[in-house]
Design an enzyme around this catalytic site. Structure first.
Site, PDB file in Angstrom:
ATOM      1  CB  THR A  51      -0.909  -0.099   1.309  1.00 36.32           C
ATOM      2  OG1 THR A  51      -0.319   0.007   2.437  1.00 36.32           O
ATOM      3  CG2 THR A  51      -1.915  -1.058   1.133  1.00 36.32           C
ATOM      4  CB  THR A  53       1.409   5.732   3.604  1.00 36.21           C
ATOM      5  OG1 THR A  53       0.626   6.581   3.068  1.00 36.21           O
ATOM      6  CG2 THR A  53       2.301   6.268   4.903  1.00 36.21           C
ATOM      7  CB  CYS A  54       2.776   0.540   3.836  1.00 29.77           C
ATOM      8  SG  CYS A  54       1.315   0.733   4.521  1.00 29.77           S
ATOM      9  CB  SER A  55       5.317   0.726  -0.643  1.00 35.84           C
ATOM     10  OG  SER A  55       4.646  -0.448  -0.236  1.00 35.84           O
TER      11      SER A  55
END
Length: 246
Positions: A51, A53-55
């Site tokens: 996803t 922001t996570c990446s």
């Protein structure tokens, strides 16, 4: 989205869970005790692998600061997500994550035990983790940073820099350093040796692999190798680097 109360569990033991993981094409069970007992561990948990922001931010920055954390007493950094092990392993290969341990909380048991399992059915995700981070010492939560209970996916306090400021307020992460180099170039070898001597961790982009002559000119405005960048600033070649340190 229905959210729990997001209680701060500082002073409490982390949930006892067995995680089903895959390593070398075999199933490997990893337990809470294995991950936390006798160790100081930073955990950051996020809604899902791959996803945005996570990446783009959450995982890469923890990976980048991992050596600074370890120099300040942190034994391991764990990224936790309610995804299966196949997804987490694929994400690890897709990301710069060598300095972080990715743990699949596939059934959401650990996240539920932390009181941070939320319903993201509106996105087609089902039950996932709310975004948070925590410092765990010998299996007991020392400090939690839980994102505010707001719509969407807030990302304000669970970032790596906030955690580092808590773990080691005086720590100064090394400036991001990149060397554009060419195979067999003696000046490139000189620049890399100088950076190593000064204690700089650096990333090397090699002509013909990650960077071209056109890229060199476009990025640095120069046509000679190497070109060294520190903290977003062009330093130049090996002589320029010597002057910079002088």
């Amino acid at each position: 989205m229905s959210n729990p109360n997001f209680a701060d569990k500082s002073g409490q033991a982390v949930p006892q869970v067995t995680f089903a993981t895959r390593a070398n094409d075999e199933w490997v069970n990893r337990t809470t005790d294995e991950l936390f007992k006798g160790k100081t561990v930073v955990v950051f948990s996020l809604p899902g692998a791959f996803t945005p922001t996570c990446s783009s931010t959450h995982l890469p920055r923890y990976n980048e600061l991992a050596k600074t954390f370890k120099a300040n007493g942190v034994d391991d950094i764990i990224c936790m997500s309610v995804n299966d092990t196949f997804v987490m392993n694929a994400w690890a290969e897709d990301q710069e994550s060598d300095n972080v341990t990715l743990i699949p909380d596939g059934n959401g048991e650990f996240t539920d035990g932390m009181g941070l399992l939320v319903d993201k059915a509106d996105l087609g995700f089902g039950k996932r983790s709310w975004r948070y981070s925590m410092l765990v010492k010998d299996g007991v939560v020392d400090k939690m940073f839980i994102e505010p209970d707001l719509p969407g996916d807030p990302f304000e306090v669970s970032d790596a820099d906030t955690m580092l400021a808590y773990v080691a307020p005086d720590a100064k992460p090394a400036a991001a350093t990149v060397v554009l180099s060419k195979p067999g170039c003696p000046f490139c070898a000189k620049a890399k040796a100088l950076l190593t001597e000064k204690g700089y961790e650096f990333e090397e982009l090699v002509m013909g692999k990650e960077v071209s002559f056109t890229s060199l000119k476009a990025l640095s405005g120069n046509e000679s190798w190497p070109q060294v960048f520190i903290g977003g600033k062009l330093i130049g070649g090996s002589d320029d680097l010597e002057s910079y340190f002088a």
